[in-house]
Design a protein around this motif. Structure first.
Motif, mmCIF file in Angstrom:
data_model
loop_
_atom_site.group_PDB
_atom_site.id
_atom_site.type_symbol
_atom_site.label_atom_id
_atom_site.label_comp_id
_atom_site.label_asym_id
_atom_site.label_seq_id
_atom_site.Cartn_x
_atom_site.Cartn_y
_atom_site.Cartn_z
ATOM 1 N N UNK A 1 -14.505 -7.770 14.010
ATOM 2 C CA UNK A 1 -15.263 -8.663 12.864
ATOM 3 C C UNK A 1 -14.487 -9.842 11.915
ATOM 4 N N UNK A 2 -16.226 -10.109 11.566
ATOM 5 C CA UNK A 2 -15.085 -12.024 10.731
ATOM 6 C C UNK A 2 -14.600 -11.452 9.433
ATOM 7 N N UNK B 1 -17.988 -4.788 3.429
ATOM 8 C CA UNK B 1 -19.296 -4.287 3.876
ATOM 9 C C UNK B 1 -19.667 -3.634 4.729
ATOM 10 N N UNK B 2 -20.884 -2.873 3.982
ATOM 11 C CA UNK B 2 -21.701 -1.755 4.585
ATOM 12 C C UNK B 2 -22.448 -2.159 5.777
ATOM 13 N N UNK B 3 -22.793 -2.955 5.857
ATOM 14 C CA UNK B 3 -23.846 -3.748 6.934
ATOM 15 C C UNK B 3 -23.002 -4.744 8.468
ATOM 16 N N UNK C 1 -23.175 -7.567 13.056
ATOM 17 C CA UNK C 1 -22.185 -8.385 14.201
ATOM 18 C C UNK C 1 -23.630 -9.097 15.407
ATOM 19 N N UNK C 2 -23.904 -8.258 15.114
ATOM 20 C CA UNK C 2 -25.255 -8.357 16.446
ATOM 21 C C UNK C 2 -25.634 -9.467 16.518
ATOM 22 N N UNK C 3 -26.390 -9.925 15.091
ATOM 23 C CA UNK C 3 -26.440 -11.530 14.839
ATOM 24 C C UNK C 3 -25.561 -12.106 14.823
ATOM 25 N N UNK C 4 -24.327 -12.161 15.164
ATOM 26 C CA UNK C 4 -23.253 -13.118 14.934
ATOM 27 C C UNK C 4 -22.096 -13.367 13.965
#
Length: 320
Positions: free
Chosen positions: A2-3, A261-263, A268-271
């Motif tokens: 997670x960024x 970050x709620x979503x 993350x699937x979109x980077x």
């Protein structure tokens, strides 16, 4: 991974350049260090600096003619051997802030370590109230290493930025400063402020850049000092314009808006990674956050809605 690195967001805001650390040999891979061990070393270094240095408190107490109200640090020695150390100054404030190693880009360490932040309030501003980490602040600053090396500074004119778009220690340190009055037009295109807060923030690497270096001057794992002049701030700032004051988007109340970050999983699937305070659709359901909260007739925030009564506010609930 997670960024959630808060410090990644500040590159280009407090320090504009981004280069390899000159202390590192080209091609050399520096092994990552644990947050826990770096924290112990940094705190010892900061305490050593605070115990062996003083500031020009005599000038602030009785300002000489032409005094520029700038903080100056010097070593306690010789003619200055009787000076009160920064560590013993009644103007020094300490804060304990928990940092998750995952927020620093470490998905394998799984450490949550308390950091000690030291803030020296040399002069408190005259305006009642202090900024939150979600507010825009108007200020002037200098960034220093503990050895006195200057690595960054704003111009002499005020600069404005949101306190969550800078290193975490800076934003949390600014919460200790009341501000001044202004802006006052100087007649030459510049502005000034009066009776503003003045001080310095001493932060460990865990509240700064940790294992990254935004320029060639700052080594990795460096504790930092920021001298600040707190001119003004904008209460209840709404960074993303979604109708919610940014400070209310610190969902876990840890003093860090960048790890809320709620979503995050969907993003993350979109980077990508967009913290709620900078996201106009916090739950990613295609409905803007501003349309899922309660506002008054003037468009000011009133409260959160929970249409289905499941205890999750509408703007954070993507399964309504």
């Amino acid at each position: 991974m997670k960024l959630r690195n808060a410090y990644l967001l500040i590159v280009g805001l407090i320090i504009l350049s981004s280069c390899r650390n000159d202390d590192d040999t080209i091609g050399e891979v520096v092994p990552p260090r644990l947050l826990s061990e770096v924290t112990i070393e940094d705190d010892a270094e900061i305490i050593e600096f605070l115990k062996t240095h003083f500031y020009n408190d005599d000038e602030f107490e009785t300002p000489p003619e032409g005094f520029d109200f700038k903080i100056k640090f010097d070593t306690i020695a010789g003619d200055n051997s009787s000076r009160i150390s920064l560590f013993d100054s009644p103007n020094l404030i300490t804060q304990t802030i928990s940092v998750d190693s995952e927020d620093l880009g470490r998905s394998d360490d799984d450490e949550i370590i308390n950091q000690t932040l030291y803030t020296l309030v040399v002069r408190q501003g005259e305006v009642t109230g202090t900024p939150t980490i979600g507010d825009f602040s108007i200020l002037r600053y200098e960034g220093l290493l503990l050895d006195g090396t200057l690595f960054d500074a704003s111009t002499n004119q005020p600069i404005r930025f949101n306190l969550s778009t800078v290193v975490q220690g800076f934003g949390n340190g600014m919460k200790n400063f009341q501000t001044g009055t202004g802006p006052i037009e100087n007649g030459d295109g510049t502005v000034s402020y009066e009776n503003y807060g003045i001080g310095a923030i001493f932060m460990p690497a865990g509240l700064a850049y940790f294992d990254t270096s935004p320029n060639t001057v700052i080594p990795t794992y460096s504790p930092l000092i920021f001298k600040v002049d707190a001119f003004a701030y904008e209460p209840d700032s709404d960074f993303d314009g979604d109708g919610i004051p940014s400070i209310l988007e610190d969902l876990n109340n840890d003093g860090n808006l960048n790890n809320d970050n709620t979503n995050a999983e969907v993003e993350a699937s979109f980077g990508i990674y967009t913290a709620n305070y900078s996201d106009t659709d916090d739950d990613g359901d295609g409905i803007l956050t501003i349309d899922e909260i309660e506002l008054d007739a003037d468009g000011n925030f009133v409260g959160f809605l929970d249409t289905d009564g499941d205890g999750i506010p509408d703007h954070l609930d993507n399964d309504l």
